[in-house]
Scaffold this motif. Sequence first.
Motif, mmCIF file in Angstrom:
data_model
loop_
_atom_site.group_PDB
_atom_site.id
_atom_site.type_symbol
_atom_site.label_atom_id
_atom_site.label_comp_id
_atom_site.label_asym_id
_atom_site.label_seq_id
_atom_site.Cartn_x
_atom_site.Cartn_y
_atom_site.Cartn_z
ATOM 1 N N ILE A 51 0.748 -1.185 -0.042
ATOM 2 C CA ILE A 51 -0.061 0.008 -0.033
ATOM 3 C C ILE A 51 0.853 1.068 0.103
ATOM 4 O O ILE A 51 0.734 2.229 -0.584
ATOM 5 C CB ILE A 51 -0.996 0.191 1.203
ATOM 6 N N LEU A 52 2.136 1.201 0.740
ATOM 7 C CA LEU A 52 2.977 2.446 0.842
ATOM 8 C C LEU A 52 3.386 2.721 -0.935
ATOM 9 O O LEU A 52 3.499 3.904 -1.237
ATOM 10 C CB LEU A 52 4.215 2.013 1.690
ATOM 11 N N ARG A 53 3.712 1.656 -1.421
ATOM 12 C CA ARG A 53 4.264 1.782 -2.951
ATOM 13 C C ARG A 53 3.118 2.307 -3.919
ATOM 14 O O ARG A 53 3.311 3.128 -4.409
ATOM 15 C CB ARG A 53 4.641 0.330 -3.337
ATOM 16 N N VAL A 54 1.858 1.715 -3.492
ATOM 17 C CA VAL A 54 0.702 2.205 -4.416
ATOM 18 C C VAL A 54 0.310 3.595 -4.232
ATOM 19 O O VAL A 54 0.343 4.483 -4.737
ATOM 20 C CB VAL A 54 -0.529 1.565 -4.124
ATOM 21 N N TYR A 55 0.296 4.009 -2.582
ATOM 22 C CA TYR A 55 0.005 5.511 -2.361
ATOM 23 C C TYR A 55 1.364 6.420 -2.970
ATOM 24 O O TYR A 55 0.947 7.673 -3.478
ATOM 25 C CB TYR A 55 0.228 5.731 -0.851
ATOM 26 N N ALA A 56 2.605 6.002 -2.940
ATOM 27 C CA ALA A 56 3.466 6.755 -3.404
ATOM 28 C C ALA A 56 3.566 7.073 -4.893
ATOM 29 O O ALA A 56 3.837 7.975 -5.402
ATOM 30 C CB ALA A 56 5.004 6.165 -2.997
ATOM 31 N N GLU A 57 3.095 5.810 -5.644
ATOM 32 C CA GLU A 57 2.976 6.051 -7.229
ATOM 33 C C GLU A 57 1.720 6.997 -7.748
ATOM 34 O O GLU A 57 1.989 7.746 -8.350
ATOM 35 C CB GLU A 57 3.084 4.933 -7.540
ATOM 36 N N LEU A 58 0.737 6.904 -6.726
ATOM 37 C CA LEU A 58 -0.517 7.647 -6.970
ATOM 38 C C LEU A 58 -0.304 9.137 -6.636
ATOM 39 O O LEU A 58 -0.602 10.078 -7.242
ATOM 40 C CB LEU A 58 -1.619 7.358 -6.088
ATOM 41 N N GLU A 59 0.667 9.478 -5.744
ATOM 42 C CA GLU A 59 1.037 10.794 -5.085
ATOM 43 C C GLU A 59 1.990 11.132 -6.481
ATOM 44 O O GLU A 59 1.769 12.654 -6.828
ATOM 45 C CB GLU A 59 1.875 10.762 -3.826
ATOM 46 N N ASN A 60 2.907 10.349 -6.687
ATOM 47 C CA ASN A 60 3.855 11.035 -7.876
ATOM 48 C C ASN A 60 2.953 11.364 -9.293
ATOM 49 O O ASN A 60 3.477 12.224 -9.952
ATOM 50 C CB ASN A 60 5.104 10.011 -8.353
ATOM 51 N N GLU A 61 1.975 10.763 -9.464
ATOM 52 C CA GLU A 61 1.028 11.131 -10.576
ATOM 53 C C GLU A 61 0.174 12.033 -10.314
ATOM 54 O O GLU A 61 -0.766 12.329 -11.413
ATOM 55 C CB GLU A 61 0.300 9.598 -10.988
ATOM 56 N N GLY A 62 0.066 12.586 -9.097
ATOM 57 C CA GLY A 62 -0.578 13.671 -8.730
ATOM 58 C C GLY A 62 -1.957 13.464 -8.367
ATOM 59 O O GLY A 62 -3.139 14.163 -8.492
ATOM 60 N N LEU A 63 -2.550 12.205 -8.142
ATOM 61 C CA LEU A 63 -3.817 11.593 -7.925
ATOM 62 C C LEU A 63 -3.940 11.791 -6.259
ATOM 63 O O LEU A 63 -5.215 12.097 -5.868
ATOM 64 C CB LEU A 63 -4.016 10.201 -8.238
ATOM 65 N N ILE A 64 -3.164 11.854 -5.627
ATOM 66 C CA ILE A 64 -3.436 11.877 -4.096
ATOM 67 C C ILE A 64 -2.254 12.771 -3.502
ATOM 68 O O ILE A 64 -1.350 13.187 -4.163
ATOM 69 C CB ILE A 64 -3.409 10.620 -3.431
ATOM 70 N N ASN A 65 -2.501 13.487 -2.253
ATOM 71 C CA ASN A 65 -1.564 14.288 -1.721
ATOM 72 C C ASN A 65 -1.439 13.903 -0.223
ATOM 73 O O ASN A 65 -2.499 13.351 0.245
ATOM 74 C CB ASN A 65 -1.820 15.656 -2.079
ATOM 75 N N THR A 66 -0.215 14.122 0.450
ATOM 76 C CA THR A 66 -0.264 14.108 1.787
ATOM 77 C C THR A 66 -0.219 15.195 2.558
ATOM 78 O O THR A 66 0.273 16.165 2.178
ATOM 79 C CB THR A 66 1.036 13.453 2.452
ATOM 80 N N GLN A 67 -1.273 15.278 3.715
ATOM 81 C CA GLN A 67 -1.296 16.162 4.666
ATOM 82 C C GLN A 67 -0.546 15.811 5.879
ATOM 83 O O GLN A 67 -1.062 15.173 6.373
ATOM 84 C CB GLN A 67 -2.687 16.883 4.674
ATOM 85 N N ARG A 68 0.723 16.138 6.224
ATOM 86 C CA ARG A 68 1.476 15.572 7.079
ATOM 87 C C ARG A 68 0.867 15.699 8.536
ATOM 88 O O ARG A 68 0.271 16.812 8.990
ATOM 89 C CB ARG A 68 2.831 16.395 7.359
ATOM 90 N N GLY A 69 0.827 14.399 9.082
ATOM 91 C CA GLY A 69 -0.031 14.446 10.465
ATOM 92 C C GLY A 69 -1.269 14.121 10.524
ATOM 93 O O GLY A 69 -1.908 14.115 11.366
ATOM 94 N N ILE A 70 -2.066 14.291 9.247
ATOM 95 C CA ILE A 70 -3.431 14.093 9.051
ATOM 96 C C ILE A 70 -3.766 12.951 8.312
ATOM 97 O O ILE A 70 -4.600 12.298 8.768
ATOM 98 C CB ILE A 70 -3.915 15.266 8.387
ATOM 99 N N GLY A 71 -3.088 12.811 7.131
ATOM 100 C CA GLY A 71 -3.506 11.462 6.196
ATOM 101 C C GLY A 71 -3.161 11.773 4.719
ATOM 102 O O GLY A 71 -2.700 12.674 4.335
#
Length: 121
Positions: A51-71
């Motif tokens: 899941i970490l890898r999936v989330y990282a790749e989706l973030e690299n593609e601009g589909l998701i983003n991280t809000q530090r400490g929130i999710g």
Amino acid sequence: MEFELNSKEPIYIQIKRFMKMRIVSGELKEGERLLSVRDYASELKVNPNTILRVYAELENEGLINTQRGIGKFVTEDVENIKVLRKQASTDLLKDFILKSKVLGFSKEEIVELITEMYEEV
């Protein structure tokens, strides 16, 4: 949208495709919070590193983003989602058209078939 693993390709690719489809289809809304890595891994019964890898790749593609400490959240970039949605449809249509051509269908027959199918669905 139901998720089911198959053994033909790596798990992370299957999960990434599934997540991408949920985002571009609108099932996951812009700005919606995603499950934590641990919770999603538990739900799908996979290793959290997957899941970490999936989330990282989706973030690299601009589909998701991280809000530090929130999710992690689905992007609010509606234009990016529209582009990816159109690309997904184009890919499906290309595959359908290529396979139909191999089966011997003409352009007119393919258009007619798509029109009929569109009316049925």
